[in-house]
Design an enzyme around this catalytic site. Structure first.
Site, mmCIF file in Angstrom:
data_model
loop_
_atom_site.group_PDB
_atom_site.id
_atom_site.type_symbol
_atom_site.label_atom_id
_atom_site.label_comp_id
_atom_site.label_asym_id
_atom_site.label_seq_id
_atom_site.Cartn_x
_atom_site.Cartn_y
_atom_site.Cartn_z
ATOM 1 N N GLU A 71 3.462 -48.510 -25.773
ATOM 2 C CA GLU A 71 2.701 -50.241 -26.303
ATOM 3 C C GLU A 71 1.498 -50.553 -25.691
ATOM 4 O O GLU A 71 1.445 -51.628 -25.407
ATOM 5 C CB GLU A 71 3.760 -50.261 -26.432
ATOM 6 C CG GLU A 71 5.162 -49.886 -27.741
ATOM 7 C CD GLU A 71 6.433 -51.155 -27.909
ATOM 8 O OE1 GLU A 71 6.007 -51.941 -27.223
ATOM 9 O OE2 GLU A 71 7.272 -50.375 -28.801
ATOM 10 N N GLU A 104 10.159 -44.064 -30.505
ATOM 11 C CA GLU A 104 10.824 -45.377 -30.582
ATOM 12 C C GLU A 104 11.643 -45.972 -31.507
ATOM 13 O O GLU A 104 10.743 -45.724 -32.450
ATOM 14 C CB GLU A 104 10.384 -46.570 -29.682
ATOM 15 C CG GLU A 104 10.782 -46.366 -27.839
ATOM 16 C CD GLU A 104 9.925 -47.937 -27.074
ATOM 17 O OE1 GLU A 104 10.603 -48.182 -28.236
ATOM 18 O OE2 GLU A 104 9.415 -47.178 -26.147
HETATM 19 O O1 AHR Z 1 13.521 -49.804 -26.179
HETATM 20 C C1 AHR Z 1 13.333 -51.204 -25.532
HETATM 21 C C2 AHR Z 1 11.720 -51.347 -25.692
HETATM 22 O O2 AHR Z 1 10.958 -51.777 -27.043
HETATM 23 C C3 AHR Z 1 10.889 -50.491 -24.738
HETATM 24 O O3 AHR Z 1 10.297 -50.477 -23.594
HETATM 25 C C4 AHR Z 1 9.037 -50.457 -25.472
HETATM 26 O O4 AHR Z 1 8.236 -49.826 -25.994
HETATM 27 C C5 AHR Z 1 9.476 -51.182 -26.717
HETATM 28 O O5 AHR Z 1 9.007 -52.476 -26.742
#
Ligand code: AHR
Length: 537
Positions: free
Chosen positions: A213, A335
């Site tokens: 990110e 994710e």
């Molecule tokens: O999964 C929780 C968080 O969500 C992670 O650390 C981040 O990459 C995303 O914003």
């Protein structure tokens, strides 16, 4: 097609028809008729002889971060713990993940990754420096779980390690040395340091992420800037001792197509995998749902939002297609999952939430989408494995409980590395107030033994869904004489049914009895709010 507002369905059907015409050999799952609202069974045709793409087992991957009680307590209890462990890693959690054939594990973050300095996490544990986990609760991190412990965990799990490097606050040298430390078998400062710390043989490291990110917590970069940074950092992620590293660039999220465009244009040739993040957040970021206390409106919104990932993946994939029509670059959804309010009384920075039948349907729906888009999606990592967000496992000291999401992964593991079979499916509307989505979600695959597995979800919590499955194609077992159907179902009485430490079996799969073979077709009745696995052989 699922999770879409059906008013948007026809353009999609038309788009898919056009795609199918352009790429006649590309089998696409498609809806052939407008949604039927009531009445007879929904027809699902499975083209058993037309599969082209394999469902990469890594679609069933996981993500575990130094966040709340995921790594510490969830996996790591330390060698002196009274909780049964192997070199500090709890045995019950490893056994549970073995059962679902966890293929790959992403670590150490997440946002944590771009604050993590790996050299703090090696050597004698009592000498490792502590740090503050600034992203997640401001707690002190003692670095007792580091590179050696993570690689040991992956070896115990029998899964591939996927390490995410620090771009946001780390140097190129630091990243380069981490890969050398892990993978170089010869004599070098880093390989020697690894040996000094107790590991003679180099490990294999198949996947490496160059930041996380980086448009946000990983450095607030613009895509043009990150594209250059990526090109620079990845240059030094070397192939040591024959270890080929699949390099994953930080990709986009939600609707942010500009990031994908710029990354593919400016750095595409140096990228093996481009990540994508999507969270299902009913109520929105400011007014998130409770994980347990919700009504049908919240259920409907959750299914609608979860289903949006298909539209989003399609948007980003079509940009990738322009730069990479051969689909060399994989989309890595590293994710995904639901995000609710934390459980009352828990640290807001720990993202600890319960997991109900609603999450099981989100998992079933999402994994069906990933299966069907396995031409481009070759890895996905649910956030997160233990005690965080849409978790598979909850722990409380020595106790452990499997969530409804865990059971979906258990049912769906049959798709791992199987051939994805194209489907043509009618649909059925699930209407709530003045909105509607499709009630049916489905994907199918055939494994090496010729067994066909079909996973179906009925998103409608109020109505059962009759389906007729027609198996077509030369390689269909239906054409080779007799065949049988059996299956499993995951459902419960209430929308928010969940497993607790006192009642760990409240939601668990049961034998599915409502499928039979009638005139060469399979007829099944999917209960309301259910995930069903059919085994056809
Ligand atoms: O999964 C929780 C968080 O969500 C992670 O650390 C981040 O990459 C995303 O914003």
């Amino acid at each position: 097609m699922e999770g879409f507002n059906t008013s948007r369905l026809w353009p999609v059907v038309l788009g898919l028809t056009l795609l199918t015409t352009l790429y006649a050999d590309y089998p696409e799952t498609r809806t052939t008729k407008p949604d039927i609202q009531e009445g007879g069974p929904v027809q699902v045709v499975i083209f058993a002889g037309s599969g082209v793409y394999k469902i990469n087992k890594n679609i069933y991957g996981h993500f575990s971060e130094h966040l709340g009680r995921c790594i510490y307590e969830g996996f790591w209890v330390g060698e002196n713990s009274s909780i049964p462990n192997t070199r500090g890693i709890r045995n019950d959690v490893v056994a549970a993940l073995h059962r679902i054939k966890i293929p790959v594990l992403r670590w150490p973050g997440g946002c944590f990754a771009d604050t993590y300095h790996w050299k703090d996490g090696i050597g004698p544990r009592e000498k490792r420096p502590a740090m503050v986990n600034t992203h997640w609760g401001g707690v002190t991190e003692n670095n007792h779980f580091g590179t050696h412990e993570f690689m040991d965990l992956c070896e115990q799990l029998g899964c591939a390690p996927y390490i995410c490097g620090n771009v946001g606050s780390g140097t190129v040298q630091e990243m380069a040395e981490w890969v050398e430390y892990i993978t170089f078998d010869g004599q070098s400062p880093m390989a020697d340091l690894r040996r000094k710390n107790g590991r003679e043989k180099a490990w294999k490291l198949p996947f490496f992420g160059v930041g996380n990110e980086n448009w946000g917590c990983g450095g607030s970069m613009r895509p043009e800037y990150y594209a250059d940074v990526y090109r620079r950092y990845q240059t030094y992620v070397r192939k040591w001792s024959g270890n080929h590293v699949f390099k994953i660039a930080c990709g986009s999220y939600d609707e942010n197509v500009d990031w994908t465009e710029v990354l593919m244009r400016e750095a595409g040739r140096a990228i093996n995998g481009l990540s994508f993040h999507y969270y299902t957040v009913p109520g929105g970021w400011r007014d998130k749902n409770s994980a347990i206390k919700f009504d049908e409106g919240d259920w409907f919104e959750t299914m609608k939002l979860a289903g949006r990932i298909e539209e989003l993946v399609g948007k980003h994939a079509s940009i990738m297609d322009r730069y990479d029509p051969e689909k060399r670059v994989a989309m890595i959804v590293d994710e995904w999952g639901t995000w609710y309010k934390v459980e009352p009384g828990t640290n807001p920075g720990f993202l600890y939430q319960q997991n109900t039948l609603r999450d099981a349907l989100v998992a079933g729906l999402t994994l069906n989408i990933f299966n069907r888009h396995c031409d481009r999606i070759r890895m996905a990592n649910i956030a997160q494995t233990v005690n965080v967000l849409q978790t598979l496992i909850l722990t409380d000291k020595e106790k452990m409980v499997m969530t409804p999401t865990y059971h979906v992964f258990d049912l769906y593991k049959v798709h791992q590395d199987a051939l994805m079979l194209p489907i043509e499916a009618e649909s059925r509307v699930y209407r709530y107030k003045d909105e509607e989505i499709s009630a049916l979600s489905v994907s199918a695959s055939r494994n090496e033994e010729g067994i066909i597995h079909v996973t179906l979800c009925n998103l409608n919590p109020g109505k059962s869904l009759p389906v007729i499955l027609k198996i077509e194609g030369e390689k269909s077992p239906a054409f080779e004489g007799t065949f049988s159907v059996s299956g499993w179902v995951l459902t419960a009485e209430t929308l928010n049914a969940h497993n607790t430490f006192d009642n760990p079996q409240a939601v668990k799969p049961d034998v599915f009895k409502d499928a039979s073979i009638e005139k060469g077709n399979i007829e099944a009745e999917l209960p309301p709010k259910s995930v069903v696995l059919l085994v056809i052989k």
